[in-house]
Design a protein around this motif. Structure first.
Motif, short mmCIF file in Angstrom:
data_model
loop_
_atom_site.label_atom_id
_atom_site.label_comp_id
_atom_site.label_asym_id
_atom_site.label_seq_id
_atom_site.Cartn_x
_atom_site.Cartn_y
_atom_site.Cartn_z
N THR A 40 -15.00 31.09 10.52
CA THR A 40 -14.69 29.68 10.29
C THR A 40 -15.74 28.83 10.99
O THR A 40 -16.46 29.30 11.86
N GLY A 41 -15.81 27.57 10.58
CA GLY A 41 -16.75 26.66 11.21
C GLY A 41 -16.53 25.24 10.73
O GLY A 41 -15.59 24.96 9.99
N ALA A 54 -25.31 25.52 6.52
CA ALA A 54 -24.40 25.78 7.64
C ALA A 54 -23.46 26.94 7.32
O ALA A 54 -23.20 27.81 8.17
N ILE A 55 -22.95 26.97 6.10
CA ILE A 55 -22.01 28.02 5.71
C ILE A 55 -22.73 29.35 5.59
O ILE A 55 -22.24 30.38 6.07
N GLU A 56 -23.92 29.36 4.99
CA GLU A 56 -24.70 30.60 4.88
C GLU A 56 -25.05 31.14 6.25
O GLU A 56 -24.96 32.34 6.49
N SER A 104 -14.22 21.39 7.54
CA SER A 104 -13.99 22.68 8.17
C SER A 104 -14.12 23.70 7.05
O SER A 104 -13.80 23.41 5.90
N PHE A 105 -14.61 24.89 7.38
CA PHE A 105 -14.75 25.90 6.34
C PHE A 105 -14.28 27.26 6.83
O PHE A 105 -14.27 27.54 8.03
N SER A 106 -13.85 28.07 5.88
CA SER A 106 -13.55 29.47 6.14
C SER A 106 -14.27 30.30 5.09
O SER A 106 -14.44 29.87 3.95
N ILE A 107 -14.73 31.46 5.51
CA ILE A 107 -15.37 32.42 4.63
C ILE A 107 -14.62 33.73 4.81
O ILE A 107 -14.42 34.17 5.94
#
Length: 149
Positions: A40-41, A54-56, A104-107
């Motif tokens: 997450t970030g 940022a996600i990569e 906010s993100f989750s992968i």
């Protein structure tokens, strides 16, 4: 026929990972028990390329994908773009139309099927705000992208 397992709904789990107010350690334990990987970030920007980067970066740094395997980066890119499309209502533009996001993100990476031969999939969930770059001129938004590796 390959069946989809209810307990392994990768999109649902990615959404819960970002939205749930449960202890993150508890969620990470469940994800690990499935043999999946996640991270997450947060990212805020007026530029879509910075959101993607940022996600990569987070996915590579946390071992969700291998940086030297093109198909993994490619699958992640498509999941990110699908999620961004949801956040931006189908027009993946931010700064060029004077909009900014705080997300906010989750992968999440795993196999949502009972048949192991189906292989891994990636889910990216984005949740936060989008709006004019003026405090108080934003609203909530969410996007989900899922892609096979």
């Amino acid at each position: 026929m390959t069946s989809f397992s209810k307990d392994r709904r990768i999109g649902r789990l990615a959404i819960l990972l970002i939205l749930s107010e449960q202890d993150q350690a508890e969620q990470q334990k469940f994800i690990s028990e499935l043999g999946w990987r996640s991270c997450t970030g947060k990212v805020g920007s007026m530029e879509a390329n910075k959101v993607v980067a940022a996600i990569e970066t987070a996915a590579k740094k946390n071992g969700v994908i291998k940086s030297d395997v093109y198909r993994e980066s490619h699958a992640l890119y498509h999941a990110i773009m699908e999620a961004l499309s949801g956040v931006t209502r189908g027009q993946v533009q931010i700064g060029s139309v004077l909009r900014t996001v705080g997300l906010s993100f989750s992968i999440l990476r795993g196999n949502p099927y009972e048949n192991e031969a189906e292989g891994d999939w990636l889910a990216v969930c984005l949740y936060g705000t989008i709006g004019a770059p003026v405090k108080g001129s934003e609203h909530e938004t969410i996007g989900l992208g899922i892609n096979h590796i």
